[in-house]
Design an enzyme around this catalytic site. Sequence first.
Site, PDB file in Angstrom:
ATOM      1  N   TRP A  23     -27.391  -0.348 -20.095  1.00  0.00           N
ATOM      2  CA  TRP A  23     -27.538   0.923 -20.966  1.00  0.00           C
ATOM      3  C   TRP A  23     -27.005   1.764 -19.587  1.00  0.00           C
ATOM      4  CZ3 TRP A  23     -27.498  -1.359 -24.971  1.00  0.00           C
ATOM      5  CH2 TRP A  23     -28.612  -1.944 -25.502  1.00  0.00           C
TER       6      TRP A  23
ATOM      7  N   VAL B 121     -31.111  -0.915 -17.499  1.00  0.00           N
ATOM      8  CA  VAL B 121     -30.952   0.461 -17.398  1.00  0.00           C
ATOM      9  C   VAL B 121     -30.112   0.558 -15.953  1.00  0.00           C
ATOM     10  CG1 VAL B 121     -32.222   2.731 -16.670  1.00  0.00           C
ATOM     11  CG2 VAL B 121     -33.089   1.095 -18.354  1.00  0.00           C
ATOM     12  N   ASP B 122     -28.958   1.147 -16.130  1.00  0.00           N
ATOM     13  CA  ASP B 122     -27.865   1.073 -15.230  1.00  0.00           C
ATOM     14  C   ASP B 122     -27.546   2.596 -14.970  1.00  0.00           C
ATOM     15  OD1 ASP B 122     -26.110   0.635 -13.287  1.00  0.00           O
ATOM     16  OD2 ASP B 122     -25.000  -0.802 -14.470  1.00  0.00           O
ATOM     17  N   THR B 123     -28.077   3.165 -14.069  1.00  0.00           N
ATOM     18  CA  THR B 123     -27.702   4.745 -13.854  1.00  0.00           C
ATOM     19  C   THR B 123     -26.272   4.845 -13.067  1.00  0.00           C
ATOM     20  OG1 THR B 123     -28.823   4.870 -11.621  1.00  0.00           O
ATOM     21  CG2 THR B 123     -30.070   5.652 -13.733  1.00  0.00           C
TER      22      THR B 123
END
EC number: 3.4.23.50
Length: 156
Positions: free
Chosen positions: A92, A25-27
């Site tokens: 993501w 998960v890569d904001t």
Amino acid sequence: WASQVSENRPVCKAIIQGKQFEGLVDTGADVSIIALNQWPKNWPKQKAVTGLVGIGTASEVYQSTEILHCLGPDNQESTVQPMITSIPLNLWGRDLLQQWGAEITMPAPLYSPTSQKIMTKMGYIPGKGLGKNEDGIKIPFEAKINQKREGIGYPF
């Protein structure tokens, strides 16, 4: 799906076109990226017209020629047209995270900063219990009003 920030990376699974992928998960990523070695050979891809910034130097950057159906970690319906390049794990990005309804929350502390400082000075270690062996109650309990109108807990 939920993940508390720790030394472990926030990784979750997604199903794209019926195939399961695991990704970070890569904001901070605008778009989702699939590792080239995980991209199915029979899925069409094309040379990307734009490069990728922030992941180092990627010599080969592709993009899916099709918009793909995706199910998020809790079966959230979404679509994605991922980038494809040589990276060690899938990312993501916000293109998917937004469709999945992802949130970043920082809960308010249970106690005031002053009370936290006092407890720390007294030797309290967060996550440990109170007492000689640090095995006391680790989470706060709520005071309940005594409905019998007598003794401790009765509002005067």
